[in-house]
Design a protein around this motif. Structure first.
Motif, PDB file in Angstrom:
ATOM      1  N   LYS A   1       9.770  11.265  13.372  1.00 18.03           N
ATOM      2  CA  LYS A   1       8.555  11.502  14.150  1.00 18.03           C
ATOM      3  C   LYS A   1       7.437  12.145  13.322  1.00 18.03           C
ATOM      4  O   LYS A   1       6.273  12.075  13.687  1.00 18.03           O
ATOM      5  N   GLU A   2       7.771  12.689  12.147  1.00 18.42           N
ATOM      6  CA  GLU A   2       6.767  13.312  11.272  1.00 18.42           C
ATOM      7  C   GLU A   2       6.020  12.284  10.413  1.00 18.42           C
ATOM      8  O   GLU A   2       5.163  12.640   9.606  1.00 18.42           O
ATOM      9  N   THR A   3       6.358  11.004  10.528  1.00 16.81           N
ATOM     10  CA  THR A   3       5.830   9.971   9.627  1.00 16.81           C
ATOM     11  C   THR A   3       4.349   9.682   9.895  1.00 16.81           C
ATOM     12  O   THR A   3       3.974   9.415  11.036  1.00 16.81           O
ATOM     13  N   PRO A   4       3.496   9.696   8.845  1.00 15.27           N
ATOM     14  CA  PRO A   4       2.102   9.295   9.052  1.00 15.27           C
ATOM     15  C   PRO A   4       2.016   7.780   9.295  1.00 15.27           C
ATOM     16  O   PRO A   4       2.592   6.991   8.541  1.00 15.27           O
ATOM     17  N   VAL A   5       1.285   7.412  10.325  1.00 13.87           N
ATOM     18  CA  VAL A   5       1.243   5.994  10.704  1.00 13.87           C
ATOM     19  C   VAL A   5       0.629   5.126   9.598  1.00 13.87           C
ATOM     20  O   VAL A   5       1.050   3.977   9.381  1.00 13.87           O
ATOM     21  N   GLU A   6      -0.347   5.679   8.836  1.00 14.29           N
ATOM     22  CA  GLU A   6      -0.960   4.890   7.737  1.00 14.29           C
ATOM     23  C   GLU A   6       0.099   4.477   6.720  1.00 14.29           C
ATOM     24  O   GLU A   6      -0.014   3.421   6.094  1.00 14.29           O
ATOM     25  N   ASN A   7       1.108   5.332   6.524  1.00 13.86           N
ATOM     26  CA  ASN A   7       2.153   5.004   5.556  1.00 13.86           C
ATOM     27  C   ASN A   7       2.975   3.804   6.018  1.00 13.86           C
ATOM     28  O   ASN A   7       3.425   2.989   5.213  1.00 13.86           O
ATOM     29  N   VAL A   8       3.170   3.713   7.333  1.00 16.05           N
ATOM     30  CA  VAL A   8       3.958   2.601   7.870  1.00 16.05           C
ATOM     31  C   VAL A   8       3.145   1.300   7.738  1.00 16.05           C
ATOM     32  O   VAL A   8       3.691   0.242   7.397  1.00 16.05           O
ATOM     33  N   ILE A   9       1.836   1.411   7.954  1.00 17.00           N
ATOM     34  CA  ILE A   9       0.972   0.234   7.788  1.00 17.00           C
ATOM     35  C   ILE A   9       0.992  -0.215   6.316  1.00 17.00           C
ATOM     36  O   ILE A   9       1.127  -1.408   6.010  1.00 17.00           O
ATOM     37  N   ALA A  10       0.923   0.761   5.384  1.00 16.22           N
ATOM     38  CA  ALA A  10       0.961   0.429   3.941  1.00 16.22           C
ATOM     39  C   ALA A  10       2.298  -0.229   3.583  1.00 16.22           C
ATOM     40  O   ALA A  10       2.346  -1.178   2.783  1.00 16.22           O
ATOM     41  N   LEU A  11       3.364   0.249   4.183  1.00 14.94           N
ATOM     42  CA  LEU A  11       4.700  -0.326   3.932  1.00 14.94           C
ATOM     43  C   LEU A  11       4.724  -1.807   4.298  1.00 14.94           C
ATOM     44  O   LEU A  11       5.133  -2.659   3.498  1.00 14.94           O
ATOM     45  N   VAL A  12       4.286  -2.116   5.510  1.00 13.26           N
ATOM     46  CA  VAL A  12       4.366  -3.504   5.994  1.00 13.26           C
ATOM     47  C   VAL A  12       3.476  -4.412   5.137  1.00 13.26           C
ATOM     48  O   VAL A  12       3.869  -5.530   4.783  1.00 13.26           O
ATOM     49  N   LYS A  13       2.294  -3.919   4.765  1.00 14.01           N
ATOM     50  CA  LYS A  13       1.389  -4.713   3.911  1.00 14.01           C
ATOM     51  C   LYS A  13       2.050  -5.065   2.587  1.00 14.01           C
ATOM     52  O   LYS A  13       1.987  -6.199   2.119  1.00 14.01           O
ATOM     53  N   GLU A  14       2.727  -4.100   1.991  1.00 17.64           N
ATOM     54  CA  GLU A  14       3.381  -4.331   0.688  1.00 17.64           C
ATOM     55  C   GLU A  14       4.531  -5.337   0.832  1.00 17.64           C
ATOM     56  O   GLU A  14       4.712  -6.208  -0.019  1.00 17.64           O
ATOM     57  N   ILE A  15       5.271  -5.224   1.921  1.00 16.67           N
ATOM     58  CA  ILE A  15       6.386  -6.154   2.141  1.00 16.67           C
ATOM     59  C   ILE A  15       5.858  -7.578   2.294  1.00 16.67           C
ATOM     60  O   ILE A  15       6.444  -8.541   1.799  1.00 16.67           O
ATOM     61  N   HIS A  16       4.730  -7.694   2.979  1.00 21.51           N
ATOM     62  CA  HIS A  16       4.189  -9.036   3.258  1.00 21.51           C
ATOM     63  C   HIS A  16       3.474  -9.670   2.067  1.00 21.51           C
ATOM     64  O   HIS A  16       3.168 -10.853   2.096  1.00 21.51           O
ATOM     65  N   LYS A  17       3.195  -8.883   1.007  1.00 17.39           N
ATOM     66  CA  LYS A  17       2.606  -9.477  -0.195  1.00 17.39           C
ATOM     67  C   LYS A  17       3.585 -10.501  -0.744  1.00 17.39           C
ATOM     68  O   LYS A  17       4.780 -10.236  -0.807  1.00 17.39           O
ATOM     69  N   ASN A  18       3.049 -11.623  -1.200  1.00 20.11           N
ATOM     70  CA  ASN A  18       3.971 -12.708  -1.530  1.00 20.11           C
ATOM     71  C   ASN A  18       4.784 -12.543  -2.806  1.00 20.11           C
ATOM     72  O   ASN A  18       5.872 -13.061  -2.908  1.00 20.11           O
ATOM     73  N   GLU A  19       4.237 -11.756  -3.747  1.00 23.58           N
ATOM     74  CA  GLU A  19       5.006 -11.670  -5.004  1.00 23.58           C
ATOM     75  C   GLU A  19       6.291 -10.867  -4.789  1.00 23.58           C
ATOM     76  O   GLU A  19       6.364  -9.995  -3.929  1.00 23.58           O
ATOM     77  N   ILE A  20       7.278 -11.166  -5.606  1.00 22.10           N
ATOM     78  CA  ILE A  20       8.565 -10.448  -5.532  1.00 22.10           C
ATOM     79  C   ILE A  20       8.372  -9.051  -6.123  1.00 22.10           C
ATOM     80  O   ILE A  20       7.781  -8.889  -7.142  1.00 22.10           O
TER      81      ILE A  20
END
Ligand code: CP3
Length: 348
Positions: A329-348
């Motif tokens: 519950k202490e997680t900053p929401v911007e960090n979760v958005i950054a996580l998903v963006k990085e995962i969705h980047k196409n390069e391995i």
């Protein structure tokens, strides 16, 4: 049903589950809707947690908000693991700061007289409405995930009467009263399977079984006291619906969890992904396995952890990105958005 829906059939989640190369690496997060998110906290100001769980429109809205904000690839329904215990004969209460309280805990044989196996699912119809309403509100290309607890994790709450650090009461009953254990685990397994089938009939595309606390057991005890019931439960789930079997805490259990069933196995951060694949077998899809604590670090650290996991996956198609357990519950929401963006980047 899903076969008739081309967008859903070809979604990154469903392709990963069929081990076909997805267009992007699929990701969703356990507890993606919750107290770390301001919109969720605002909803909770005017509504208790249990009232929220029984309000399908609000549950769907809470999940749609999270899915849109994070751009994740699936919507688990907003609900709770413990709700199934109420119509089985337990009382359920959530007190702020205290976690859940389960009234009527099982400690001895006579306690079983109060515990019903769930046959009539009507007391849980709000969950089925939540599935239908979440389907109406969420992007039609994103699968809806239904869920329930695995027999051990549900029995743990039913015996302890709440959360526990060492599951002593549960283990005492397991070792000392085998016939009570057998009866309770069997009733829970069959009840939970029916509940999942109800969720599937209401429109769940995928189901996840949470065995959050099975890792408290050693290998031989899991094999003897847990595996047969989890297997019985999974064997009763409507055929052809993908089952994600998730556990935490003890990577040595992974081969047995795979033996109990599930086309996807959820793995926590305590084992490197490729070691998990070796243990589970390459025929299975893996889901995991970022430590949710990483989300409290800087976006740079988060991105480098994503790249590390992607390197381990090495382009293998049968993989769903998730955390090894729920978002803190202490997680900053911007960090979760950054996580998903990085995962969705196409390069391995
Ligand atoms: O976003 C999602 O993942 C969907 C919703 C979801 C919740 N609980 C909402 C919730 C899901 C999938 C669960 C499953 C669940 N519930 C599990 C299995 C997952 C896991 O974490 O291992 C378990 C063990 C539970 C039981 C439970 N519910 C506990 C122990 C607690 C209290 C813990 C705490 O942090 O206070 C809950 C409450 C709960 N479930 C909250 C949420 C958003 C917080 C309630 C609040 O708003 O105060």
């Amino acid at each position: 049903m899903i076969r008739n829906n081309k967008a859903l059939w070809n979604s990154p989640m469903m392709k990963a589950i069929r081990q076909e190369p997805p267009d992007r690496m699929p990701v969703w997060l356990m507890r993606q809707a919750g107290r770390y998110m301001a919109e969720y906290r605002a909803v909770r100001e005017s509504c208790s947690f249990l009232d929220l769980c029984r309000n399908p429109k609000l549950c769907a809205e809470v999940m749609r908000t999270a899915v849109e904000k994070l751009d994740v690839d699936a919507a688990i329904i907003f609900s709770d693991l413990l709700l199934i215990l109420e119509p089985m004969g337990f009382g359920l209460e959530f007190r702020a700061g205290d976690g859940p309280i389960i009234h009527g805990a099982v400690r001895e044989e006579k306690d079983l007289l109060r515990i019903r196996e769930l046959e009539d699912l009507s007391a849980l119809s709000y969950t089925f409405e939540t599935i239908a309403e979440t389907r109406r509100q969420v992007d039609p290309e994103k699968p809806i995930i239904g869920f329930t607890g695995a027999p051990f994790t549900l029995a743990g709450y039913a015996i302890e009467g709440g959360s526990s650090r060492n599951f002593l009461k549960t283990k005492t009953l397991m070792y000392s009263s085998p016939s009570v254990w057998k009866e309770l685990m069997g009733r829970i397994a069959r009840s939970a399977a029916r509940y999942l089938n109800g969720q599937i009939a209401a429109g769940a595309d995928i189901v996840q079984i949470f065995d959050s606390w099975a890792g408290h057991l050693g290998v031989e005890d899991y094999r003897r006291y847990v595996l047969p019931y989890t297997k019985e439960m999974i064997d009763q789930i409507t055929p052809d619906v993908p089952v994600i079997h998730f556990g935490t805490g003890n990577p040595e259990l992974l081969p047995l969890q795979a033996e109990a069933g599930g086309s996807v196995i959820g793995v926590d951060w305590r084992i490197p992904l490729n070691d998990a694949w070796e243990k589970i077998g390459k025929d299975r899809v893996l889901q995991g396995n970022l430590d949710p604590a990483v989300l409290l670090a800087s976006p740079d650290v988060i991105r480098s952890e994503v790249r590390r996991i992607k390197k381990d996956v090495a382009g293998r198609p049968g993989f769903i990105f998730n955390l090894g357990h729920g978002i803190h519950k202490e997680t900053p929401v911007e960090n979760v958005i950054a996580l998903v963006k990085e995962i969705h980047k196409n390069e391995i």
